[in-house]
Design a protein around this motif. Structure first.
Motif, PDB file in Angstrom:
ATOM      1  N   GLU A 141      18.963  21.980 -28.599  1.00 46.17           N
ATOM      2  CA  GLU A 141      18.456  21.291 -27.405  1.00 46.17           C
ATOM      3  C   GLU A 141      18.632  22.162 -26.168  1.00 46.17           C
ATOM      4  O   GLU A 141      19.641  22.867 -26.053  1.00 46.17           O
ATOM      5  N   TYR A 142      17.723  22.030 -25.205  1.00 46.75           N
ATOM      6  CA  TYR A 142      17.818  22.846 -23.987  1.00 46.75           C
ATOM      7  C   TYR A 142      19.087  22.531 -23.198  1.00 46.75           C
ATOM      8  O   TYR A 142      19.433  21.366 -22.972  1.00 46.75           O
ATOM      9  N   GLY A 201       9.493  26.375 -26.089  1.00 42.61           N
ATOM     10  CA  GLY A 201       9.589  24.944 -25.856  1.00 42.61           C
ATOM     11  C   GLY A 201       8.798  24.121 -26.864  1.00 42.61           C
ATOM     12  O   GLY A 201       8.921  22.908 -26.903  1.00 42.61           O
ATOM     13  N   GLU A 250      11.469  30.807 -22.347  1.00 44.78           N
ATOM     14  CA  GLU A 250      12.445  30.077 -21.516  1.00 44.78           C
ATOM     15  C   GLU A 250      12.962  31.046 -20.445  1.00 44.78           C
ATOM     16  O   GLU A 250      13.277  32.193 -20.736  1.00 44.78           O
ATOM     17  N   SER A 260      12.326  25.834 -17.811  1.00 40.41           N
ATOM     18  CA  SER A 260      11.128  26.407 -17.192  1.00 40.41           C
ATOM     19  C   SER A 260      10.849  27.726 -17.904  1.00 40.41           C
ATOM     20  O   SER A 260      11.686  28.211 -18.677  1.00 40.41           O
ATOM     21  N   LYS A 307      17.262  19.976 -16.094  1.00 41.41           N
ATOM     22  CA  LYS A 307      17.196  19.013 -17.222  1.00 41.41           C
ATOM     23  C   LYS A 307      16.157  19.477 -18.236  1.00 41.41           C
ATOM     24  O   LYS A 307      16.276  19.214 -19.423  1.00 41.41           O
ATOM     25  N   GLU A 308      15.138  20.143 -17.722  1.00 41.69           N
ATOM     26  CA  GLU A 308      14.061  20.640 -18.578  1.00 41.69           C
ATOM     27  C   GLU A 308      13.968  22.152 -18.416  1.00 41.69           C
ATOM     28  O   GLU A 308      14.239  22.667 -17.333  1.00 41.69           O
TER      29      GLU A 308
END
Ligand code: LMG
Ligand code: NDP
Ligand code: PMR
Length: 401
Positions: A269-270, A259, A193, A186, A183-184
């Motif tokens: 968006e990621y 980020g 990223e 790393s 979801k996020e």
């Protein structure tokens, strides 16, 4: 979700035609990503090129054969340096050789008895165990530490490799991570990223640094291979399953992929699945840019490939369990795009060492009879201007410019 995925098939017909690269209607399009007529055409071209290539290489290879059959009679001093070249084992560095495609390729090369494989892996023990588990003998491989998610580690690996004083004849950039459920984002050690940082930036630095070593090699056919994929190519059905790869104008990458502004190359968006597909587009663009900049000067062959859908590898470790359960039968029985790790390893091993796959700048694929052909990349994955921009931005990020 199922419906969403199934519906995504509809626009793909439009995209395929809109891109105009593939002159094929969806009806014509096989599920492995190329049209039937395209396969035939590609195979014909590939056969012609193969013949041409073999002709070009003939003096080299016939010298090699003579070396084996004739050296017994004339005095040893008559053996030319060219003859000696073909006698030694080749040294191939393979990143991410601790599982899946990388391991299968290492095994396939080791089995020929003609290659020593440097398994460049982030987990030393896992790699040692993996090599043993597939029955590779000790003299055929060396495990060396490489964590592509750290540019320092990449530099350290290059130093360590040079210290071994082995020649570098082939580099295979194979390792990758895929985070479809994250979801996020790393991040790598330097704050990029993780998927693009590992799959593209880590390999970008590695390949640039090791190019010097490849140049020095006296091996008859020096190669650098960067593994690509069908899912980064929007001229295929598989490449139209959302989220689709799209690098946009590279604004996210240019701003550091950290980020803060964005963790996606296009500045959006990621999305972990998209980040992976974007990274594969970067891999295919980098291979072509390397070819344009260095093939003539160095004689190194640069290539990429789609080895087939190896639905059982560790690549899908982070996917939901339902996916991992259904994906292999889906690919085996419905798309028919499935290949075993062993078969895929043989394919990549061909790109490493088969004389008929020595052409530079090519994205190789295989048809259902496992014959190789030169495939067409999507519009974006063959965009020379984008490749140049990607090169320049990546150079800055990894500290080469
Ligand atoms: C998504 O999840 C995430 O939501 C998204 O965020 C992103 O991360 C993305 O790309 C990454 O993944 C994917 C998740 C759900 O996928 C799955 O869980 C399953 C995927 C594929 C499995 C398909 C199941 C089909 C059934 C196979 C049964 C085995 C068959 C063996 C028996 C054969 C007997 C002969 O999202 C999905 O993708 C759901 C997919 C469900 C699709 C349903 C339709 C499948 C039918 C396929 C139709 C298309 C066929 C091709 C064209 C027609 C040719 C005849
Ligand atoms: P696996 O997950 O089995 O193998 C990936 C390898 O990359 C592993 O050895 C892994 O190490 C290594 N790796 C991951 N991160 C790093 C890192 N930071 N530093 C060093 N090594 C790292 O996946 P596959 O064999 O499927 O993938 C291999 C290549 O094939 C990838 O480039 C992928 O994009 C490509 N590909 C795969 C397809 C498929 O269907 N599976 C289809 C098309 C292309 P560890 O063992 O420690 O996790
Ligand atoms: Mg895809 C039609 C042929 C085909 C092929 C060759 C692949 C390869 N896939 C095909 C079709 C479809 N896939 C269809 C119709 C769907 C919707 C049901 C579908 C779905 C799907 C998902 C959810 N496929 C996937 C995923 C993944 O998560 C995998 C992915 O995108 O990883 C980035 C994937 C893949 N399909 C492939 C291949 C080779 C992959 C994964 C590996 C990769 O590109 O490296």
């Amino acid at each position: 979700m199922a419906l969403q995925a199934a519906c995504s098939l509809l626009p793909s017909t439009i995209s395929i035609q809109k891109e105009g690269k593939f002159n094929a209607s969806l009806k014509e399009t096989t599920l492995t990503g190329s049209s039937f007529s395209n396969h035939l055409r590609a195979e014909k071209i590939s056969t012609l090129l193969t013949i041409k290539e073999q002709r070009r290489q003939k003096p080299r290879f016939s010298t090699g054969i003579r070396a084996q059959t004739v050296t017994a009679t004339p005095p040893a001093s008559e053996a030319s340096p060219e003859q000696k070249k073909t006698e030694r084992k080749g040294t191939a560095v393979i990143t991410g050789a601790s599982s899946g495609l990388g391991l299968a390729t290492a095994k396939a090369l080791a089995d020929t008895g003609k290659w020593h494989v440097i398994m460049a892996c982030r987990n030393f023990l896992k790699a040692e165990k993996a090599a043993k588990s597939v029955g590779m003998s000790k003299e055929d491989y060396t495990v060396m530490h490489l964590d592509l998610a750290s540019l320092e580690s990449v530099k350290q690996f290059v130093d360590n490799f040079r210290r071994t004083e082995q020649p570098l004849d082939v580099l295979v950039c194979n390792a990758a991570v895929y985070q479809p459920t994250a979801k996020e984002p790393s991040f790598t050690a330097e704050g990029f990223e993780l998927s693009v940082g590992t799959n593209h930036l880590g390999h970008f630095l590695l390949s640039r640094l090791l190019l010097d070593d490849l140049k020095k090699s006296d091996y008859p056919s020096k190669r650098m291979i960067i593994v690509g994929s069908i899912t980064g190519n929007t001229n295929t059905l598989a490449g139209n399953v959302p989220p689709k790869a799209n690098l946009g104008d590279l604004r996210g990458l240019a701003s550091g992929l950290d980020g803060q502004n964005s963790s996606m190359i296009d500045g959006g968006e990621y999305d972990g699945a998209k980040a992976y597909k974007d990274s594969k587009v970067c891999n295919m663009l980098t291979m072509q840019e390397l070819h344009r900049r260095y093939h003539e000067e160095t004689g190194v062959t640069f290539a990429s490939l789609y080895p087939g859908c190896i639905a059982t590898t560790g690549l899908f470790r982070e996917h939901i369990p339902l996916f991992r359960l259904l994906f292999p039968p889906f690919q085996k029985y419905i798309t028919k795009g499935y290949v075993s790790e062993e078969e895929a390893g043989k394919r990549l091993a061909q790109v490493v060492s088969d004389p008929s796959l020595g052409k530079s700048g090519v994205y190789w694929s295989w048809n259902n009879n496992s014959s190789s052909f030169e495939n067409q990349l999507s519009k974006e994955a063959s965009d020379a201007e984008k490749a140049k921009k990607l090169w320049e931005v990546s150079e800055k990020l990894v500290g080469l410019a």
